[in-house]
Design an enzyme around this catalytic site. Structure first.
Site, mmCIF file in Angstrom:
data_model
loop_
_atom_site.group_PDB
_atom_site.id
_atom_site.type_symbol
_atom_site.label_atom_id
_atom_site.label_comp_id
_atom_site.label_asym_id
_atom_site.label_seq_id
_atom_site.Cartn_x
_atom_site.Cartn_y
_atom_site.Cartn_z
ATOM 1 N N ASP A 171 -2.835 -0.492 0.264
ATOM 2 C CA ASP A 171 -2.540 -0.613 1.591
ATOM 3 C C ASP A 171 -3.834 0.183 2.224
ATOM 4 O OD1 ASP A 171 -1.665 1.598 0.135
ATOM 5 O OD2 ASP A 171 -0.518 2.240 1.720
ATOM 6 N N ASP A 229 0.180 11.691 -9.186
ATOM 7 C CA ASP A 229 -0.900 12.433 -8.798
ATOM 8 C C ASP A 229 -0.464 14.208 -8.625
ATOM 9 O OD1 ASP A 229 1.338 12.159 -6.717
ATOM 10 O OD2 ASP A 229 0.193 11.272 -5.328
ATOM 11 N N ASP A 261 -5.007 2.910 -3.137
ATOM 12 C CA ASP A 261 -3.871 2.051 -3.246
ATOM 13 C C ASP A 261 -4.226 0.970 -2.394
ATOM 14 O OD1 ASP A 261 -2.500 3.719 -4.938
ATOM 15 O OD2 ASP A 261 -1.236 4.770 -3.495
ATOM 16 N N ASP A 307 -1.609 -5.381 -12.346
ATOM 17 C CA ASP A 307 -0.322 -5.640 -13.202
ATOM 18 C C ASP A 307 0.523 -6.813 -12.600
ATOM 19 O OD1 ASP A 307 -1.031 -3.742 -15.164
ATOM 20 O OD2 ASP A 307 0.045 -2.063 -14.293
#
Length: 486
Positions: free
Chosen positions: A146, A237, A144, A89
């Site tokens: 990271d 989540d 994710d 996105d």
């Protein structure tokens, strides 16, 4: 006593009682962690590996996206059964970086897709749900930006789906930059406790646990059966985890499988992350607490779920206890006949001891011994947590009141070595708000409380007020210092 004094004491006592109960729950999780053996993960590979889709939800991650894609591309999983989705996105050059990496990896035989949406509806939850429509895997692994998973991640987690009712396998987070700064060290200290004692303790007790948003694998049928990803909370989540477990799906926690990630290195990024986690937990409690309490789950499971969903409320209780502790000093001075009532303060000491045990077990399990560093780290972690209580309380109250705010992701800068610097990189978050100035005022308020305690020769709350003054002072200082670099 006056009506105001009575109200102060009642609120103060209720907050102390909640903190006390929360600490006892943490102590019980510690007991479960120490006394019950976790389920062993099978090591025998299946005759045929199932199809897996790896979803990588991304929004403006120019500094870490290549690192993530390279790590996932290196999975030692049969390539014919592996699909990778870049759910992108982004609005910056992250999209260009992804496009180039995808072209190269496709030439190497990987099934990898660059998925773009026309808008960011639903933010991360919306991206995951959008990608799910074209996901070909029986299982969905999520990371994710990271994170840097190891090559054997899928091999270690897929074998844990030993029965059809297992819907999730969650792994433990590691830390790429634990020793980068004081902030990263303290975050690692707190997260380690969650990913050892809390998650494993809940798993050992067969209580509700949660997928942590990343570094885990879902059975696709579980996601669909539980209603899919929904964006009405900031912790999609936790929300989906409770919906799935209320429908009877089982979760497996793999403490022995570690997925390293980068910790926020500057205060405004940390505040953004904490805001999202604490507010999202409150929103999820608002959404699911009644369903949990009315479910056929055992009483112990409901009790632990109650404190699991309400755990961010601890920040409200800490903040109220802190602010009211100063008028309590004055009430105590002018009402000596109520001395017995103020002995309730010993609940705070018992709570502190319970937390010492909780974090000591976590720290000792990380390295085999907690060491002399534990006490200063624990006290500093507690002090900074107190300093974050105003910021997090605002987030929790917004969650309970139903005030909607956008999903603001935490910036990642690829900070691994001590010499790595984030100060000239993009993605700086705005850091100065009315809450920041209130944090500065609270630091002065508790400094005055220290003087008041000395003046009244009532020394019982001095350590508490010293930690509060230091905690709010540090949070205020770091917020300003890390904002100035922009």
């Amino acid at each position: 006593m006056t009506l105001v004094a009575t109200i102060v004491i009642v609120i103060y006592s209720l907050c102390l009682a909640f903190i006390f109960c929360y600490s006892l729950v943490q102590l019980h999780l510690t007991w479960l962690y120490l006394t019950r053996s976790p389920k062993q993960t099978p090591t025998i590979a299946p005759q045929e590996w199932p199809a897996v889709t790896v979803q990588l939800p991304v929004y403006n991650e120019r500094y870490v996206i290549s690192r993530l894609i390279d790590a996932v591309a290196a999975f030692d999983y049969p390539k014919v059964n592996l699909q990778i989705q870049l759910l992108d996105d982004s609005t910056d050059d992250t999209t260009t970086i992804i496009s180039e990496k995808v072209k190269l990896l496709r030439k190497n035989g990987l099934t990898i897709e660059h998925v773009r949406r026309s808008d960011r509806t639903g933010f991360k939850a919306g991206a995951l749900q959008h990608g799910l429509q074209t996901a070909t895997g029986e299982f969905i692994a999520i990371f994710d930006a990271d994170f840097v998973p190891s090559p054997d991640f899928l091999m270690r987690t897929i074998v844990a789906f030993t029965s059809p009712e297992i819907g999730v396998v969650q792994t433990r987070w590691g830390h790429l930059n634990r020793d980068y700064s004081m902030l990263t060290r303290l975050q690692a200290f707190g997260l380690d406790a969650h990913f050892t004692v809390e998650q494993q303790g809940r798993s050992n007790g067969n209580y509700f646990i949660n997928f942590n948003g990343t570094a885990g694998v879902w059975r696709k049928a579980c996601i669909v059966d539980a209603g899919g990803w929904q964006a009405d909370t900031l912790t999609e989540d936790l929300d989906l985890s409770y919906r799935a477990q209320l429908k009877g799906w089982k979760f497996v926690y793999q403490q022995q499988t570690v997925s390293p990630a980068e910790l926020p290195a500057e205060m405004n990024g940390l505040k953004s992350q904490q805001y999202r986690w604490t507010k999202g937990a409150a929103e999820t409690a608002r959404k699911h607490l009644s369903n949990v309490l009315l479910s056929p789950k055992p009483v112990k499971a409901k009790l632990h779920a109650l404190f699991h969903l309400l755990n961010s409320s601890v920040f409200i209780c800490v903040l109220l206890t802190a602010i009211l502790s100063v008028p309590v000093l004055l009430i105590k001075e002018h009402n000596p006949q109520l001395q017995w009532l103020f002995q309730l303060g010993t609940l705070f000491i018992v709570s502190l001891l319970a937390l010492v045990i909780f974090y000591w077990v976590s720290a000792s399990r990380q390295t085999g011994k907690a060491g002399l560093r534990f006490i200063p780290d624990f006290l500093l972690f507690l002090t900074m947590s107190m300093g974050m209580s105003l910021h997090n309380s605002v987030a929790v109250l917004e969650g309970y009141l139903g005030r909607k705010t956008p999903f603001i992701r935490t910036p990642k800068y690829n900070l691994v070595q001590p010499q790595d610097n984030w100060k000239k990189k993009l993605y700086t978050l705005p850091g100065i708000s009315i809450v920041t100035w209130l944090e500065g005022l609270l630091a002065l308020y508790f400094a005055w409380a220290i003087w008041l305690g000395l003046h009244l020769k009532d020394y019982g709350l001095l350590p508490f007020h010293f930690m509060l003054a230091t905690g709010f002072g540090l949070v205020f200082f770091y917020t300003l210092a890390h904002h100035k670099k922009a």
